[in-house]
Design an enzyme around this catalytic site. Structure first.
Site, PDB file in Angstrom:
ATOM      1  N   SER A   1      -6.791  -0.057  10.584  1.00 37.97           N
ATOM      2  CA  SER A   1      -7.125  -1.358  10.007  1.00 37.97           C
ATOM      3  C   SER A   1      -8.540  -1.739  10.399  1.00 37.97           C
ATOM      4  CB  SER A   1      -6.156  -2.436  10.513  1.00 37.97           C
ATOM      5  OG  SER A   1      -6.617  -3.733  10.207  1.00 37.97           O
TER       6      SER A   1
ATOM      7  N   ILE B   1       0.819  -1.204   0.000  1.00 36.64           N
ATOM      8  CA  ILE B   1       0.000   0.000   0.000  1.00 36.64           C
ATOM      9  C   ILE B   1       0.856   1.258   0.000  1.00 36.64           C
ATOM     10  CG2 ILE B   1      -1.671   1.337   1.337  1.00 36.64           C
ATOM     11  CD1 ILE B   1      -2.783  -1.361   2.367  1.00 36.64           C
TER      12      ILE B   1
ATOM     13  N   LYS C   1      -3.982  -0.316  16.306  1.00 35.46           N
ATOM     14  CA  LYS C   1      -4.728   0.284  15.205  1.00 35.46           C
ATOM     15  C   LYS C   1      -5.898   1.119  15.720  1.00 35.46           C
ATOM     16  CE  LYS C   1      -2.184  -1.105  11.840  1.00 35.46           C
ATOM     17  NZ  LYS C   1      -1.438  -0.123  11.013  1.00 35.46           N
TER      18      LYS C   1
ATOM     19  N   ASP D   1      15.092   2.568  10.240  1.00 30.84           N
ATOM     20  CA  ASP D   1      14.083   2.042  11.151  1.00 30.84           C
ATOM     21  C   ASP D   1      13.440   3.210  11.893  1.00 30.84           C
ATOM     22  OD1 ASP D   1      12.506   0.758  12.982  1.00 30.84           O
ATOM     23  OD2 ASP D   1      14.130  -0.412  13.896  1.00 30.84           O
TER      24      ASP D   1
ATOM     25  N   TYR E   1      -2.024  -6.020  17.985  1.00 33.23           N
ATOM     26  CA  TYR E   1      -2.133  -5.317  16.706  1.00 33.23           C
ATOM     27  C   TYR E   1      -3.409  -4.478  16.662  1.00 33.23           C
ATOM     28  CZ  TYR E   1      -2.637  -4.717  11.624  1.00 33.23           C
ATOM     29  OH  TYR E   1      -2.796  -4.197  10.366  1.00 33.23           O
TER      30      TYR E   1
END
Length: 258
Positions: free
Chosen positions: A145, A20, A162, A65, A158
């Site tokens: 997400s 993406i 998000k 990073d 996760y």
């Protein structure tokens, strides 16, 4: 969206080496923006940037990073020192770590928080400081997400990060709006990236995977990176000047199905 709508604009896109992020950077570049494309993999960043330049865009690949706050701030500094301004910052970089809640490791927990939340927060901070100095407004975007809005097994950490990005977008509105800066989040569902294509191995297995994912959505369409890039470019443009503090799902209706 008209061609060259981003002429004379400068944008940072993190996690732009593939998927993406790469498509977002590509579309910004070919529509006139100068793009600083960051990826933890320096070779990916440089190759993606070269491909965008070969297509007629202007893009510089920057490896590093960005869980390191110094790297994040250097991106904003470089945008200004090399190109004069920074009106667009897209915090696309993210880390997916899926594991059972009972077995989740401390080091993995800290890493995913640093990448998914820390990077977005400090990129937004560095970009907003510059946008405030410029006095001409700006656009900041976070990549959330569908998992931040729908429970999925083994995704607790996760999903938490998000969802946190969505609250960050809402929380920053009152501080950034007086400076003409909008801040929004995008929540994609499943997107068929090259990583998924490679994981499937064959075209037959890929089609099986796609058909399985279609069963989870309302629309008979499984997103490609360009679908998310379309929404991102709209929110990064002046056409979205009256939209801020919003989370926009691009998931084929998945979150509305259950």
């Amino acid at each position: 969206m008209p061609e060259q709508i981003f002429k004379d604009q400068v944008a940072i896109v993190t996690g732009g080496g593939e998927g993406i992020g790469r498509e977002i950077a590509r579309r910004l570049g070919v529509q006139g923006a100068t793009v600083l494309l960051n990826d933890i993999n320096s070779e990916l960043a440089e190759q993606a940037a070269q491909d965008i330049c070969d297509e007629g865009g202007t893009c510089v690949g920057v490896g590093g990073d960005i869980a390191d706050v110094g790297v994040v701030r250097d991106l904003a500094t470089r945008a200004v020192s090399d190109f004069g301004r920074l009106p667009i910052a897209i915090a696309n970089a993210g880390l997916s770590l899926w594991d059972d809640f009972f077995d989740f490791k401390t080091e993995d927990f800290q890493r995913i928080l640093a990448v998914n939340l820390g990077v977005s927060f400090f990129l937004a901070q560095a970009a907003a400081r510059q946008m405030r100095r410029q006095g001409t407004g700006g656009r900041i975007l976070f990549m959330s997400s569908v998992v931040g809005n729908q429970a999925v097994a083994d995704s607790s950490v996760y999903a938490m990060t998000k969802k946190g990005l969505e609250m960050l977008a809402r929380s920053l509105v009152s501080e950034l709006a007086p400076h003409g800066i909008t801040v929004n989040a995008i929540a994609p569902g499943m997107v068929i990236t090259d990583i998924i294509r490679e994981a499937c191995g064959t075209e037959e297995k890929l089609q099986e995977f796609i058909e399985n994912r279609k069963s989870l959505t309302v629309l008979p369409h499984v997103a490609e990176p360009e679908d998310i890039a379309n929404l991102t470019l709209f929110l990064a443009s002046d056409e979205s000047i009256n939209i801020t503090g919003q989370v926009i799902c691009s998931d084929g209706g998945r979150t509305d199905r259950l």
